[in-house]
Design an enzyme around this catalytic site. Structure first.
Site, PDB file in Angstrom:
ATOM      1  N   HIS A   1      -9.587   0.753   5.011  1.00 23.96           N
ATOM      2  CA  HIS A   1      -8.233   0.679   5.296  1.00 23.96           C
ATOM      3  C   HIS A   1      -9.019   1.976   6.458  1.00 23.96           C
ATOM      4  CE1 HIS A   1      -3.846   2.190   6.043  1.00 23.96           C
ATOM      5  NE2 HIS A   1      -3.825   1.136   5.605  1.00 23.96           N
TER       6      HIS A   1
ATOM      7  N   LYS B   1       0.045   4.424  -0.166  1.00 26.91           N
ATOM      8  CA  LYS B   1      -0.223   5.166   0.275  1.00 26.91           C
ATOM      9  C   LYS B   1      -0.775   6.401  -0.317  1.00 26.91           C
ATOM     10  CE  LYS B   1       0.073   3.407   4.872  1.00 26.91           C
ATOM     11  NZ  LYS B   1       0.199   3.687   6.529  1.00 26.91           N
TER      12      LYS B   1
ATOM     13  N   GLU C   1      -7.363   3.820   7.836  1.00 28.74           N
ATOM     14  CA  GLU C   1      -6.721   5.413   6.843  1.00 28.74           C
ATOM     15  C   GLU C   1      -8.217   5.878   7.339  1.00 28.74           C
ATOM     16  OE1 GLU C   1      -3.234   5.128   5.268  1.00 28.74           O
ATOM     17  OE2 GLU C   1      -1.943   4.569   7.033  1.00 28.74           O
TER      18      GLU C   1
ATOM     19  N   GLY D   1       2.363   1.801  10.957  1.00 25.06           N
ATOM     20  CA  GLY D   1       2.713   3.389  11.046  1.00 25.06           C
ATOM     21  C   GLY D   1       3.560   3.361  12.323  1.00 25.06           C
TER      22      GLY D   1
ATOM     23  N   ASN E   1       0.106  -0.726  -0.017  1.00 27.43           N
ATOM     24  CA  ASN E   1       0.300   0.427   0.074  1.00 27.43           C
ATOM     25  C   ASN E   1       0.624   1.203  -0.146  1.00 27.43           C
ATOM     26  OD1 ASN E   1      -1.829   1.905   1.078  1.00 27.43           O
ATOM     27  ND2 ASN E   1      -2.156   1.366   2.725  1.00 27.43           N
TER      28      ASN E   1
ATOM     29  N   GLU F   1      -5.845  -5.083  10.308  1.00 29.21           N
ATOM     30  CA  GLU F   1      -4.847  -5.022   9.980  1.00 29.21           C
ATOM     31  C   GLU F   1      -4.583  -4.264  12.292  1.00 29.21           C
ATOM     32  OE1 GLU F   1      -2.352  -3.238   6.503  1.00 29.21           O
ATOM     33  OE2 GLU F   1      -3.953  -1.538   6.951  1.00 29.21           O
TER      34      GLU F   1
ATOM     35  N   SER G   1       2.865  -1.784   9.657  1.00 23.56           N
ATOM     36  CA  SER G   1       4.551  -2.372  10.278  1.00 23.56           C
ATOM     37  C   SER G   1       5.303  -3.550   9.637  1.00 23.56           C
ATOM     38  CB  SER G   1       4.964  -2.410  11.359  1.00 23.56           C
ATOM     39  OG  SER G   1       4.596  -1.015  12.089  1.00 23.56           O
TER      40      SER G   1
HETATM   41  C1  PEP Z   1      -0.875  -0.555   5.387  1.00 24.88           C
HETATM   42  O1  PEP Z   1      -0.929   0.832   5.362  1.00 24.88           O
HETATM   43  O2  PEP Z   1      -1.348  -0.818   5.676  1.00 24.88           O
HETATM   44  C2  PEP Z   1      -0.475  -0.170   6.678  1.00 24.88           C
HETATM   45  C3  PEP Z   1       0.111  -1.345   6.951  1.00 24.88           C
HETATM   46  O3  PEP Z   1       1.417   0.401   7.116  1.00 24.88           O
HETATM   47  P1  PEP Z   1       2.281   0.189   7.634  1.00 24.88           P
HETATM   48  O4  PEP Z   1       2.889  -1.184   6.689  1.00 24.88           O
HETATM   49  O5  PEP Z   1       3.358   0.933   7.194  1.00 24.88           O
HETATM   50  O6  PEP Z   1       2.310  -0.327   8.865  1.00 24.88           O
END
Ligand code: PEP
Length: 251
Positions: free
Chosen positions: A95, A11, A97, A173, A9, A167, A213
């Protein structure tokens, strides 16, 4: 056997030229990988730019969101038909976000999943609890609500292509990855809810990705868990070398 999926992703990063440079770095590093499905999700405007660069690489394109109507007076939105037309085959839906900053609810996520499926896109359906929910002991309750809300009204046949991404919001993040045990526990729970909704066969087949992460250093442990079938990767997907190491977790 469930074929693992590793999805990046991107972003709100990578212009056209930056995206092309990333694919130029990544493609040779994952050349010959056939035992893992590889997906990248750039911003909308970059999707058509990558179609040519990805041709023959085995890497699929995802969008990061979609609207539920096909066309009409919906300023600023992008429909499944238009994503397919641009070259996407997958779409990330729900997601955290988008839930956090753009008011997405289980209801809007449900409409988007249905529209994506109708438009022949594979939804990557994201769910996950916040730190508050986890600390209040409500992780399973939240996951069940998000799953049942997002999938409401879908038949077993309609559900079949859906990929689920677990997630935990507190791990996205932040550098704080869920332990293998925490992730496995949540994935097993999610598979159990799918079994309740669609039966054991559907539950055995659905791919459930972990996101939060994920890095080359922790992917092996996560992928050794029986109910973890891949990863949705944010930060570490922005560099060809780290994303390729994640894709090649089994080597
Ligand atoms: C994501 O944006 O779906 C995500 C898991 O980000 P990160 O790997 O940076 O934690």
């Amino acid at each position: 056997m469930r074929k693992p999926v590793i999805a990046g992703n991107w972003k709100l990063y990578k212009t056209k030229d930056e995206a092309l440079a990333l694919i130029e770095e990544l493609a040779p590093l994952v050349a010959g990988v056939t035992n893992v499905e590889i997906v990248v999700a750039p911003v909308f405007t970059v999707i058509p730019t990558l179609v040519g660069a990805l041709s023959g690489t085995g890497i699929s394109l995802a969008a990061q969101d979609v609207f539920w109507e096909e066309e009409g007076a919906y300023t600023g939105e992008v429909s499944p038909r238009m994503l397919l037309d641009a070259g996407a085959s997958h779409v990330i839906i729900g997601h955290s976000e988008r839930r956090q900053y753009f008011g997405e609810t289980d209801g809007t996520v449900n409409r988007k999943i249905k529209a994506a499926l109708k438009g022949a896109l594979v939804p990557i359906f994201c769910i996950g609890e916040t730190l508050n929910s986890r600390e209040a002991g409500e992780t399973f309750k939240v996951l069940e609500r998000q799953l049942k809300g997002g999938l409401e009204g879908l038949s077993e046949t309609q559900f079949a292509p859906v990929i689920i991404a677990y997630e935990p919001v507190w791990a996205i993040g932040t550098g704080k990855v869920a332990t293998d045990e925490q992730a496995q526990e949540a994935h097993a729970f999610i598979r159990g809810v799918v079994a309740e909704l669609y039966g054991k066969n559907a539950a055995d087949k659905v791919r459930i990705l972990y996101g939060g992460s994920v890095k080359p250093e922790n992917v092996k442990g996560l992928m050794s868990c029986p109910d973890i079938d891949g990863a949705l990767v944010g930060g570490a997907s922005l560099k060809g070398s780290s994303f390729a190491s994640i894709v090649r977790f089994g080597e």
